[in-house]
Design a protein around this motif. Structure first.
Motif: not given
Lengths: 481, 250
Positions: A293-299, A319-324, A352-356, A379-384
């Motif tokens: 599980l990744c929180e904000k800016n985590a990798k 699970i890319l939960k946190g933004d970025n 948002k702005n999550t990358k994989s 997910n619908s809220r995962a912009d970009n």
């Protein structure tokens, strides 16, 4: 190509599992079968607090209601869960301060595996938490780690010493009801590793665990929990070998990673469990649930080299939960003889702005079947959100199979998803070219396979990469006829 | 160095070489010319030991030793080198890594230790300068994305690294522009010595202006139909292969 049928056969026969011995250490083993009493007995044996016992019982209840999944592209005889003993621990239980106190026969086993503790300590600066038949028998470098506030111990110890952390995080990424094997593991897990990196701390060394299954007929149910607190970093290595046996051995581990805000976890695995003999008899069933599980800016970065096991069912996920936040999956899966692997990953984009990134290299030889199965979900809220997937398959001979099952579910229009896939075969021309330069066929295959796998091998920590390269060579010996 | 006696070879029951006789001594350069499909590349592959071809009659000797039953890698260890007409790509394996493996495998076959990294580096530097090869080129995946000229130059670089006794250059000039041709030919000339021999397989006499042969052989329909000195190449260029075909009609 340089082989006649007869020579090929000989090659394959001499390729029997090289770690196929087993150590005669007195074991404390439970009778076969699984019921509430056994679950309670395991918990008691491990001197666990009541909340843990209850958690196990709840898991057992859930498991009883579930059925074994059948969707994977693998065929095997389902294990009889009542014919397995759920607890086995080396008899001499006390913890050791120094290696001198350790059972010499156990040390000898490690030597055969080529993982002398001393060497490990000196060469790599690695703290090794060795799991031998479910109970940790040696933990090194603990003091150095303790100075930084890093906790690295067996999960049993963590349950007793750090109940607040375990209670908070266990089952938070892989819930008890997640799947059949995860529920089973939650009920009966015997031991495993626990790791906590405090806020802002960069773990100064690679943390490493060697797993080994050593008791005939005992399944191993490892539980690993890694927590990287805000802004921390850890690189965790997991490597395994198992002795060869006739009956199938079940392995259903659960690994949970939690990367809090700005934290980074690198989790590398080299898996070399007994794949069964050349006729497809025996071998380990590896049904593992790994998720981070990744929180904000985590990798979180998963790297795996899978060469062993008769049947592999494994999807290290993020699970890319946190933004970025960023999720990565780098995998090499090799199958030979009658091995079957269905492995891949899930990248779930919530923030948002999550990358994989997914790089999967499948190598099939013999009569084996190798499948990549991956899900990219936005997910619908995962912009970009962005994903890049690359799945390459390399085939040897005409009797093996490579399969790719990519699933893409996108609910946000700003997402960018890329998927590339290739399938190639080691050609006679490539081999002749190498032969002509003085490189024999075995070595040529190793060279071509290493080249094919390079992008993933490069992601492994140095000391692991060397081991992994050797493993690839051993796994594919005599595989081109 | 090389002695070929009445060599017959076929692929899938189709006879391609129909009785080749050839003797190549140390210090010599031989050119083998001939029209498409005459068996030039097959001859090169058979000398290198490619198993796709079945030798049905005759022998190949290298320094007096019959190469029958000798694997391609062992032939390489004994000093046979083939510069391929179509070099293969090996993704993810750098030129340097490939060469390191090849050299150390040959050393291993001779009971020697791996070449120390320092010596290897020195050798690479020396040979890449000889062939005017950019060092960056050596870190690229073997032949992957190489231009035709780069591939051929890479073949000659490998030849320089491996220092063979017998080098066979199979259509090394094809796909080369005039500058690349000159560099490759210069490289070959610099590598030539009284202890090694070179067989140049080519279609055109263009390459032979740069690598001057001691002998020229014309291959037609699986047989050497004419041998001579370098003037034969010029004559061929002038008259074309048809002239020979007519002359040798049985």
């Amino acid at each position: 190509m340089a082989y006649t049928e007869e020579e090929l056969k000989k090659e394959l026969e001499t390729k029997e599992y090289e770690y196929g011995f087993y150590t005669d250490i007195e074991s404390d083993t439970f009778p076969n079968g699984l019921n509430e009493e056994i679950v309670i007995a395991i918990s008691k044996k491990k001197e666990e607090p009541e909340w843990m016992t209850l958690w196990r019982l709840e898991s057992f209840k859930i498991w009883k209601e579930m059925v074994e999944p059948e969707w994977a592209n693998v065929k095997y005889k389902k294990p009889d869960f009542q014919a397995i003993s759920y607890y086995s621990a080396p008899n001499k239980k006390p913890k050791y301060e120094s290696l001198d106190e350790v059972d010499p026969e156990l040390l000898d086993t490690f030597k055969k595996l080529g993982i002398s503790l001393d060497e490990q300590k000196k060469l790599a600066g690695v703290a090794v938490d060795i799991v031998m038949d479910s109970v940790s028998v040696a933990t090194t470098f603990k003091k150095t780690l303790a100075e930084k506030g890093i906790i690295f111990c067996s999960i049993s110890e963590a349950i007793k010493e750090h109940p607040e952390l375990v209670k908070k995080y266990i089952g938070s990424v892989v819930p008890q009801k997640d799947n059949f094997y995860a529920a089973l593991n939650s009920a009966v897990f015997s031991d495993g590793s626990f790791c906590y990196i405090p806020k802002g701390v960069r773990c100064p060394m690679e943390l490493s665990t060697y797993f080994r299954i050593n008791q005939a007929g005992t399944g191993q149910f490892e539980r690993t929990l890694v927590i990287a607190d805000e802004g921390s970093y850890v690189s965790y290595l997991e490597g395994c070998t198992a002795p060869s046996r006739d009956e199938n051995q079940l392995h259903a581990a659960v690994v949970e990673l939690i990367a809090l805000d700005d934290a980074e976890i690198k989790y590398s695995t080299v898996q070399n469990w007994f794949p069964g003999n050349k006729d497809g008899q025996g071998g380990v069933f590896n049904f593992v649930t790994k998720r981070g599980l990744c929180e904000k800016n985590a990798k979180i970065s998963w790297t795996q080299v899978e060469t062993g096991s008769a049947v592999t069912w494994k999807y290290p996920s993020c699970i890319l939960k946190g933004d970025n936040s960023i999720g990565e999956f780098y995998s090499i899966a090799v199958t030979n003889n009658f091995q079957q692997a269905d492995t891949g990953t899930k990248m779930v984009h919530l923030g948002k702005n999550t990358k994989s990134t997914i790089i999967s290299k499948g190598i099939s030889a013999g009569k084996s079947q190798n499948s990549y199965r991956g899900l990219v979900q936005v997910n619908s809220r995962a912009d970009n959100a962005r994903n890049f997937s690359q799945c390459d398959s390399l085939l040897m001979g005409n009797e093996c199979g490579a399969h790719t099952f990519p699933y893409i579910e996108v609910k946000n229009k700003s997402a960018q998803i890329e998927h590339e896939a290739t399938t190639s075969k080691i050609g006679e021309d490539q081999i002749f070219y190498c032969n002509q330069r003085g490189i024999d066929t075995e070595k040529a295959i190793a060279l071509i396979v290493n080249g094919f796998s390079k992008e993933v091998l490069n992601k492994l920590p140095m000391e692991f990469a060397v081991e992994a390269q050797k493993l690839l060579e051993i796994s594919l010996e005599g595989s081109v006829g | 160095m090389l002695k070929i006696n009445n060599l017959h070879a076929s692929v899938e029951d189709k006879e391609i070489l129909k009785g080749i006789n050839l003797t190549v001594n140390a210090g010599e350069v031989h050119a083998i010319m001939g029209p498409n499909g005459s068996g030039k590349s097959t001859l090169a592959a058979v000398i290198a030991g490619k198993e796709e071809f079945e030798v049905t009659e005759g022998e190949v000797f290298l320094e007096g030793e019959n190469l029958e039953d000798t694997s391609p890698e062992d032939r390489a260890h004994k000093g046979v080198f083939l510069s391929f007409q179509y070099p293969v790509e090996i993704p993810g394996v750098s030129v340097t890594n490939f060469m390191k493996t090849a050299i150390n495998e040959s050393r291993k076959a001779k009971g020697l230790e791996d070449m120390p990294a320092k010596d290897m580096l020195k050798l690479i530097r020396e040979k890449s300068e000889l062939l005017e090869i950019d060092r960056k080129f050596l870190s690229r995946s073997l032949n992957e994305g190489f231009s035709g000229g780069e591939k051929k130059r890479n073949e000659i670089f490998q030849m320089a690294m491996l220092e063979p006794k017998l080098a066979i250059l199979d259509e090394t000039d094809s796909g080369l522009d005039i500058d690349a041709l000159r560099i490759v030919a210069n490289g070959v000339n610099k590598l030539k010595s009284k202890d090694n021999a070179v067989i140049v397989i080519t279609h055109y006499q263009r390459l032979l202006e740069y690598i001057v042969p001691d002998f020229v052989h014309v291959l037609h329909n699986g047989k050497i139909v004419k041998s001579g000195n370098k003037d034969l190449a010029l004559e061929l260029e002038e008259k074309g292969y048809d002239w020979l075909k007519q002359e040798t009609v049985i």
